[in-house]
Design a protein around this motif. Structure first.
Motif: not given
Length: 629
Positions: A540-543, A557-569
């Motif tokens: 849900s979040n990144v620190l 947050l996307g229009a339909g709810g939580a937006a997918p979040i990822s950490l990448e190189e």
């Protein structure tokens, strides 16, 4: 989150930096056929000129009186590094364009990885590192390299005698005159001064033919320095100053930016102009008004592009800049005023509140002839908290070769929205066009709009560009709000349908180029390599923890709810050295029925709440409306 949830606070009258009316930037499409024709003629002219200049007869025309001495050693405001001098002494020649090991041989006999590296080598700007190192060993080695160059390329070399390379070399030689001439024998000194006069006569004939942009500035400044610092150079000084004033009018914008929109170009040219001004003053000569005015305009612009760590923002080919270079330039700024918030001619916005600094690119690509280092980064931004950088662009490198350079210019290397893994501006790819025009940007945003407002609650910024309109029929809009405390940044990225009349090309019909339906998109926030990021278990979040002790939390947050979040190189190229590993926060989504919307926020956490917040405390705050009264 619906539009109805954006309840704006009441706003008072805007501050002086407020820009309530939208600013429009329109980039003319240009004519590729015309550009190619002109470039072909210029290429033919340069080849004929090179052949002519390589002849014995032309060499004889460069003969003339030998200067008695260097009458002035102007100060080079670019600080040298003793450790770099040590690496060069050991044969590790890491210059823009690549890295070469000489294994004890002279670098002028080494196989150059590309022309960029050769130009940097023959420009001798690296001499300042030996000046910083000091001592007899550094002086002896520097004089040996200069003497070797005179033997190898002192009569003619196609790359070494290009106008901008000659200009940089002459500037470097006079700036480091104490290093390369003091304590030398009479024969070496006479040979050096005679060769410098020869170069100066050639530059007086060719400086105006240097490539447009910073190279032509470099050639003009080198000509002025040759006339100023070598005895009997009054005519060259007058011609050099005329050329410098002409390029000031052509290249330095009214707000102090450079026509290439590259912050590094502002810094480099400002350093040269300040050195020239100080040298003229030392010789008790008048400084032309265009030069004085240009410096006065560029000083606030350097403050504008400076992050909390004292270094440059990474836009359109810039890196952080040499150590102490910005401070060295600003030491000569008499006004010492605070940076402004909006650079209307350069196309940038700066938001500053509390501990936070944010710089956003809200302009179109520069004109084609000045875009060879420009990035496809429209609407990207960088953010720093006090002295630590948080959100960055990847930066630029010429040390690692053309493939890395091209990758660093793509939209995916900037902190902004990327649609269908496609850059918002494309680099020229055709073999013939690339050979004639270089790696300039083509088919980028032709219309960029921005508007800004401020009050006691914070700073609002809204911007849009149409770089994806031809391929996808969509316009990217970005809204930013920085609170007055500087401890929260709220953002919104939207993709909306553009003008239906804008076909991919006027002569193409819908069946010829069918726009993809529901393309995917990503919103990338590249992090500085010194930042340490961790993704919450529920995604849900990144620190993000910064080296200065600050903790920042990111949510989306996307229009339909939580937006997918990822950490990448990711990779960071802004330090001007080989790459540093870093990370990026990536928010993913898909366009649905011609539109998409993602809200996101950065919030500074107190030290006692530096961990990941509870889910119920992680709700995204409302984004105020820009048009609130």
């Amino acid at each position: 989150m619906t539009d109805a949830e954006f309840d704006p606070p009441q706003m008072t009258a805007p501050l002086p930096d407020a820009q309530p009316a939208p600013a429009h930037f329109a980039m003319p499409p240009g004519n590729r056929a015309t550009d190619l024709t002109i470039a072909a003629l210029v290429r033919l002219r340069d080849k004929l000129l090179a052949r002519t200049c390589a002849t014995w007869l032309y060499g004889q025309s460069l003969q003339g009186p030998m200067p008695d001495q260097m009458v002035l050693y102007p100060k080079d405001l670019r600080a040298g590094r003793a450790e770099t001098a040590d690496a060069l002494f050991q044969g590790r020649w890491s210059l823009p364009g690549g890295q070469v090991r000489t294994d004890g041989a002279t670098p002028f006999d080494a196989a150059a990885p590309n022309e960029t590296w050769s130009e940097e080598l023959h420009g001798f700007s690296w001499l300042r590192h030996f000046t910083a190192a000091g001592g007899d060993a550094a002086r002896t080695y520097a004089q040996t390299l200069v003497a070797g160059w005179i033997v190898e390329a002192g009569n003619w070399n196609d790359i070494a005698w290009r106008p901008h390379v000659v200009g940089r070399r002459l500037t470097s030689w006079v700036s480091n005159g104490a290093l390369i001439i003091d304590g030398s024998d009479l024969i070496y000194r006479s040979t050096l001064l005679r060769n410098m006069a020869r170069q100066a006569r050639h530059l007086a004939r060719t400086a105006a033919l240097a490539p447009a942009g910073e190279p032509r500035f470099t050639a003009a400044i080198g000509l002025a320095f040759s006339g100023l610092c070598l005895s009997e150079g009054q005519k060259r000084l007058a011609k050099g100053l005329r050329l410098v004033c002409r390029e000031v009018d052509r290249q330095i914008l009214a707000d102090g930016g450079h026509v290439s929109r590259n912050p590094a170009a502002v810094l480099s040219i400002a350093l040269d102009l300040i050195s020239l001004r100080e040298a003229l003053t030392a010789r008790r000569l008048d400084v032309p008004k265009p030069i004085r005015d240009a410096i006065d305009r560029m000083m606030p612009m350097l403050r504008f592009f400076r992050h909390g760590d004292g270094r440059l923002a990474l836009f359109n080919g810039a890196n952080e800049g040499p150590d102490g270079a910005i401070d060295a330039a600003l030491e000569h700024d008499d006004a010492k005023g605070r940076p402004f918030g909006f650079a209307p001619h350069s196309g940038y916005q700066r938001l500053a509140a509390g501990p936070s600094y944010l710089i956003a690119d809200t302009g179109p690509p520069p004109p084609g002839r000045y875009s060879h280092a420009a990035h496809a980064g429209c609407l990207s931004f960088e953010m720093s908290a006090r002295t630590a950088r948080l959100v960055v662009n990847c930066g630029s490198t010429r040390v690692l070769g053309p493939d890395w350079e091209a990758a660093s210019r793509a939209t995916a290397a900037q902190s902004t929205l990327v649609l269908a893994d496609t850059s918002s501006a494309r680099i020229l790819r055709g073999k013939i066009g690339r050979a004639l025009l270089g790696a300039r940007l083509m088919e980028g945003p032709s219309r960029v709009e921005s508007r800004r407002n401020e009050n006691d609650a914070g700073i609002w910024l809204e911007a849009s560009h149409n770089g994806y309109e031809k391929l996808f029929g969509l316009v990217h809009r970005r809204r930013l709000f920085l609170t007055a405390t500087g401890e929260e940044l709220r953002g919104e990225d939207l993709l909306v349908e553009g003008d239906a009349a804008n076909a991919p090309y006027p002569w193409q019909s819908a069946w010829w180029h069918k726009r993809p339906e529901n393309p995917p998109f990503t919103i990338r926030f590249h992090l500085h390599p010194d930042a340490r990021a961790s993704l919450a278990h529920d995604g849900s979040n990144v620190l993000v923890l910064l080296p200065n002790g600050d903790g920042w939390q990111f949510r989306a947050l996307g229009a339909g709810g939580a937006a997918p979040i990822s950490l990448e190189e990711s990779v960071y190229l802004g330090a001007g050295e080989p790459t540093r590993r870093s990370e990026q926060i990536v928010v993913s989504g898909t366009v649905f029925r011609g539109e998409a919307k993602v809200n996101w926020a950065w919030r500074r956490l107190s030290s006692r709440n530096a961990g990941h917040p509870k889910t119920e405390d992680a709700l995204l705050p409302e984004l105020p409306a820009l048009d609130a009264q």
